[in-house]
Design a protein around this motif. Structure first.
Motif, short mmCIF file in Angstrom:
data_model
loop_
_atom_site.label_atom_id
_atom_site.label_comp_id
_atom_site.label_asym_id
_atom_site.label_seq_id
_atom_site.Cartn_x
_atom_site.Cartn_y
_atom_site.Cartn_z
N GLN A 88 0.82 -1.21 0.00
CA GLN A 88 0.00 0.00 0.00
C GLN A 88 0.86 1.26 0.00
O GLN A 88 0.55 2.24 -0.68
CB GLN A 88 -0.94 0.00 1.22
CG GLN A 88 -1.96 -1.12 1.23
CD GLN A 88 -2.86 -1.11 0.01
OE1 GLN A 88 -3.21 -0.05 -0.51
NE2 GLN A 88 -3.24 -2.29 -0.47
N ARG A 90 2.35 1.54 -3.51
CA ARG A 90 1.32 1.91 -4.49
C ARG A 90 1.01 3.41 -4.40
O ARG A 90 0.91 4.10 -5.43
CB ARG A 90 0.06 1.08 -4.25
CG ARG A 90 -1.04 1.35 -5.27
CD ARG A 90 -2.22 0.43 -5.06
NE ARG A 90 -1.87 -0.94 -5.41
CZ ARG A 90 -1.90 -1.96 -4.55
NH1 ARG A 90 -2.24 -1.74 -3.28
NH2 ARG A 90 -1.59 -3.18 -4.93
N GLN A 91 0.90 3.91 -3.18
CA GLN A 91 0.59 5.33 -3.04
C GLN A 91 1.79 6.20 -3.40
O GLN A 91 1.64 7.29 -3.97
CB GLN A 91 0.15 5.61 -1.60
CG GLN A 91 -0.37 7.02 -1.37
CD GLN A 91 -1.56 7.37 -2.26
OE1 GLN A 91 -2.33 6.49 -2.67
NE2 GLN A 91 -1.71 8.64 -2.58
N ALA A 147 1.82 6.65 -6.93
CA ALA A 147 0.67 7.44 -7.41
C ALA A 147 0.91 8.93 -7.28
O ALA A 147 0.34 9.73 -8.05
CB ALA A 147 -0.59 7.05 -6.63
N PHE A 179 0.19 11.96 -0.19
CA PHE A 179 0.62 10.59 0.09
C PHE A 179 -0.02 10.08 1.37
O PHE A 179 -0.56 8.96 1.40
CB PHE A 179 2.14 10.51 0.23
CG PHE A 179 2.60 9.18 0.78
CD1 PHE A 179 2.76 8.09 -0.05
CD2 PHE A 179 2.81 9.02 2.14
CE1 PHE A 179 3.13 6.85 0.47
CE2 PHE A 179 3.19 7.79 2.68
CZ PHE A 179 3.36 6.71 1.83
N GLY A 221 -3.79 9.39 0.99
CA GLY A 221 -4.07 8.22 0.15
C GLY A 221 -3.68 6.92 0.80
O GLY A 221 -4.41 5.92 0.71
N PHE A 222 -2.53 6.89 1.49
CA PHE A 222 -2.09 5.66 2.13
C PHE A 222 -3.02 5.26 3.27
O PHE A 222 -3.42 4.09 3.38
CB PHE A 222 -0.67 5.82 2.67
CG PHE A 222 -0.30 4.77 3.67
CD1 PHE A 222 -0.19 3.44 3.30
CD2 PHE A 222 -0.11 5.10 5.01
CE1 PHE A 222 0.11 2.45 4.24
CE2 PHE A 222 0.19 4.13 5.95
CZ PHE A 222 0.30 2.80 5.56
N ALA A 239 -6.24 3.87 1.87
CA ALA A 239 -6.05 2.55 1.26
C ALA A 239 -5.85 1.48 2.33
O ALA A 239 -6.39 0.36 2.21
CB ALA A 239 -4.85 2.58 0.32
#
Length: 283
Positions: A188, A191-192, A195, A223, A226-227, A230
């Protein structure tokens, strides 16, 4: 910075002198072994960063030395380059199958040899400085990244991430499930990170549930948001159906009573570093 230590196992004096002189001038601390037994013993005592190993040596040939070292749980991580006048394909295959990390036939170009030695050590260090659960950089690799960022004298944000209640989770669910949580957390984070920027921020795993992210200050907030979102979307999957229904984890205390522990929750601490604000990792 400590010099990288090399052991050069070569019975031919002229070749040994060439290697010792050239690699010494390139910044390596070089030690010589004159036969296979000496190479084996010297490697055990000195724990070098790499070993240059001649195949044809007295007392014990290089193939045997290589096999003995690669069979040792500690010494097996030392990269080995085999040097030999036997340049046939079968000879190269035999050397590599014995566990050698690289193979260079004689005569060789000293510039190529030096470059290969450096590359071999870099690859070994990358492998050694990775967390086995997440495959993320760890330990010295993280410190080196901080040093690199400080030397650049550019502003950056350092984010320290951990999971609240992780110790209680591990006590109840065991290390296998805990490792799965850490691996999922790393995915995760990565991925972030990918992104919010290209190239993505640097991600490291100190150990346990402790992670570091180094990013540009302008993407830090995005970041983190979003993290956290998620992670919370998948957090329930780490628990049993019964735990999901009750909405918390029941932990048995030493007294025999149980206590209620909330689900895993990511926590992020942020240090914004201005250009030139700190000089060292310790600062």
């Amino acid at each position: 910075m400590l010099l990288k230590k090399l052991i050069i196992a070569e019975d031919d004096d002229d070749t040994a002198y060439l290697l010792l002189t050239a690699l010494g001038d390139s910044g390596f601390l070089c030690l010589r072994a004159r036969n296979g037994e000496e190479a084996l013993n010297l490697t055990r005592t000195e724990l070098p960063n790499a070993l240059l190993l001649d195949v044809m040596m007295p007392k014990m040939d290089g193939i045997t030395v290589c096999k003995r070292l690669k069979a040792d749980v500690l010494l097996s991580r030392i990269p080995i380059m085999m040097l030999t006048s036997l340049a046939g394909v079968d000879d190269r295959v035999r050397g590599l199958e014995s566990g050698a990390d690289d193979y260079l036939p004689k005569p060789f170009d000293i510039r190529e040899l030096t470059a290969r030695v450096r590359a071999m050590i870099r690859a070994s260090n990358r492998e050694r400085q990775r967390n086995p659960i997440t495959n993320l950089p760890s330990g010295e690799a993280i410190e080196e990244k901080v040093e690199e960022l400080l030397k650049a004298k550019e502003a950056f944000s350092m984010l320290y991430i951990d999971l609240e209640n992780f110790r209680s989770y591990a006590d109840v669910h065991g290390y296998i499930k805990s490792d799965e949580v850490l691996a999922s957390t790393a995915k995760q984070i990565l991925r972030q990170a990918r992104a919010v920027a290209d190239p993505p921020p640097y991600v490291g795993h100190v150990g346990g549930d402790d992670f570091f992210v180094f990013c540009k200050p302008e993407v830090s907030e995005e970041f983190q948001k979003g993290f956290k979102q998620a992670f919370l979307e998948i957090a329930a999957s780490f628990y049993t159906e019964e735990e999901q229904e009750q909405g918390f984890l029941s932990v048995l205390k030493d007294t025999g009573e149980t206590r209620r522990v909330d689900f895993l929750n990511p926590s992020v601490a942020e240090v914004n570093v201005a250009a030139g604000q700190y000089r060292t990792v310790e600062d």
